[in-house]
Design a protein around this motif. Structure first.
Motif, PDB file in Angstrom:
ATOM      1  N   ALA A   2      29.066  47.495  70.256  1.00  0.00           N
ATOM      2  CA  ALA A   2      28.898  46.374  69.330  1.00  0.00           C
ATOM      3  C   ALA A   2      29.721  45.160  69.731  1.00  0.00           C
ATOM      4  CB  ALA A   2      29.261  46.800  67.922  1.00  0.00           C
ATOM      5  N   ASN A   3      29.048  44.022  69.776  1.00  0.00           N
ATOM      6  CA  ASN A   3      29.625  42.707  70.029  1.00  0.00           C
ATOM      7  C   ASN A   3      30.219  42.528  71.420  1.00  0.00           C
ATOM      8  OD1 ASN A   3      28.911  41.777  67.427  1.00  0.00           O
ATOM      9  ND2 ASN A   3      30.634  42.931  66.616  1.00  0.00           N
ATOM     10  N   GLN A   4      29.951  43.420  72.340  1.00  0.00           N
ATOM     11  CA  GLN A   4      30.387  43.222  73.717  1.00  0.00           C
ATOM     12  C   GLN A   4      29.528  42.158  74.374  1.00  0.00           C
ATOM     13  OE1 GLN A   4      30.709  47.503  75.142  1.00  0.00           O
ATOM     14  NE2 GLN A   4      32.109  46.383  76.472  1.00  0.00           N
ATOM     15  N   VAL A   5      30.120  41.429  75.312  1.00  0.00           N
ATOM     16  CA  VAL A   5      29.392  40.413  76.063  1.00  0.00           C
ATOM     17  C   VAL A   5      29.553  40.712  77.549  1.00  0.00           C
ATOM     18  CG1 VAL A   5      29.164  37.951  76.541  1.00  0.00           C
ATOM     19  CG2 VAL A   5      29.813  38.707  74.252  1.00  0.00           C
ATOM     20  N   GLY A  79      20.077  52.219  71.772  1.00  0.00           N
ATOM     21  CA  GLY A  79      20.848  52.371  70.546  1.00  0.00           C
ATOM     22  C   GLY A  79      21.302  51.099  69.885  1.00  0.00           C
ATOM     23  N   SER A  80      20.879  49.935  70.389  1.00  0.00           N
ATOM     24  CA  SER A  80      21.362  48.686  69.810  1.00  0.00           C
ATOM     25  C   SER A  80      20.331  47.569  69.961  1.00  0.00           C
ATOM     26  CB  SER A  80      22.695  48.283  70.467  1.00  0.00           C
ATOM     27  OG  SER A  80      23.368  47.347  69.662  1.00  0.00           O
ATOM     28  N   THR A  81      20.747  46.351  69.613  1.00  0.00           N
ATOM     29  CA  THR A  81      19.938  45.152  69.767  1.00  0.00           C
ATOM     30  C   THR A  81      20.698  44.223  70.696  1.00  0.00           C
ATOM     31  OG1 THR A  81      19.085  45.411  67.524  1.00  0.00           O
ATOM     32  CG2 THR A  81      18.807  43.252  68.550  1.00  0.00           C
ATOM     33  N   TYR A  82      20.005  43.707  71.710  1.00  0.00           N
ATOM     34  CA  TYR A  82      20.657  42.874  72.715  1.00  0.00           C
ATOM     35  C   TYR A  82      19.965  41.524  72.820  1.00  0.00           C
ATOM     36  CZ  TYR A  82      22.770  47.261  74.025  1.00  0.00           C
ATOM     37  OH  TYR A  82      23.458  48.448  73.984  1.00  0.00           O
ATOM     38  N   PHE A 117      24.510  44.621  64.104  1.00  0.00           N
ATOM     39  CA  PHE A 117      25.520  44.493  63.060  1.00  0.00           C
ATOM     40  C   PHE A 117      26.454  45.700  63.066  1.00  0.00           C
ATOM     41  CE2 PHE A 117      21.461  45.794  61.304  1.00  0.00           C
ATOM     42  CZ  PHE A 117      21.750  46.960  60.610  1.00  0.00           C
ATOM     43  N   TYR A 118      27.667  45.467  62.635  1.00  0.00           N
ATOM     44  CA  TYR A 118      28.750  46.444  62.728  1.00  0.00           C
ATOM     45  C   TYR A 118      28.409  47.768  62.030  1.00  0.00           C
ATOM     46  CZ  TYR A 118      33.276  48.661  62.269  1.00  0.00           C
ATOM     47  OH  TYR A 118      34.305  49.562  62.322  1.00  0.00           O
ATOM     48  N   GLY A 119      28.791  48.851  62.683  1.00  0.00           N
ATOM     49  CA  GLY A 119      28.678  50.171  62.080  1.00  0.00           C
ATOM     50  C   GLY A 119      27.265  50.713  62.025  1.00  0.00           C
ATOM     51  N   SER A 120      26.407  50.297  62.960  1.00  0.00           N
ATOM     52  CA  SER A 120      25.027  50.775  62.926  1.00  0.00           C
ATOM     53  C   SER A 120      24.503  50.951  64.344  1.00  0.00           C
ATOM     54  CB  SER A 120      24.148  49.775  62.173  1.00  0.00           C
ATOM     55  OG  SER A 120      24.179  48.531  62.832  1.00  0.00           O
TER      56      SER A 120
END
Length: 150
Positions: A2-5, A79-82, A117-120
């Motif tokens: 999460a929130n890594q760039v 597992g995420s949105t990028y 978003f955090y925690g998901s």
């Protein structure tokens, strides 16, 4: 993640963008200056710094990119949105040996940001199906993806 760039596609994301997948593409609208969003599936990562995609050569997206090359692809996977941002250029306005008039666009990646978003996490990736002739769709998909890889 999460929130890594990152400045390039990670080893985890590269395989996802080496097969046909649902992504959205945001460009800067040349008339309003606001966002213009389209959904596409013909997308392919050449390497960890470049993504190619095919789009109808009459698409407003191409006019937008000629005026302002900034672009963001949003993908749901791993597992995420990028949000994958960079500058795009039209390689060719008509890909040879394809029955549709498709343009080939290449993005030089500037940033890959996990925007979930955090925690998901994403537990089910988007699925879609082509609603026209299945055999014709498979043939066209194969032709387009082959062109993107070259």
């Amino acid at each position: 993640m999460a929130n890594q760039v990152e400045t390039v596609l990670t080893e985890e994301l590269l395989p996802f963008l080496r097969e046909e997948n649902y992504v959205t593409v945001a460009t800067v609208d040349h008339e309003s200056g606001g966002p213009n969003v389209n959904a596409i599936s013909w997308v392919y990562a050449q390497d960890n710094s470049h993504i190619r995609f095919a789009v109808d050569n009459r698409s407003k997206m191409l006019v937008n990119l000629q005026k302002q090359p900034r672009i963001t692809i949003t993908m749901l996977g791993a597992g995420s949105t990028y949000a994958i941002s960079g500058n795009a250029k039209v390689i060719t306005e008509k890909i040879d040996n394809i029955p549709l008039k498709l343009a080939l666009v290449e993005i030089k990646i500037r940033e890959v940001r996990d925007v979930m978003f955090y925690g998901s996490k994403i537990t089910t990736e988007p699925k879609y199906e082509k609603t026209y002739d299945e055999e014709a769709a498979q043939k066209l998909d194969s032709q387009v993806m082959s062109a993107l890889k070259n």
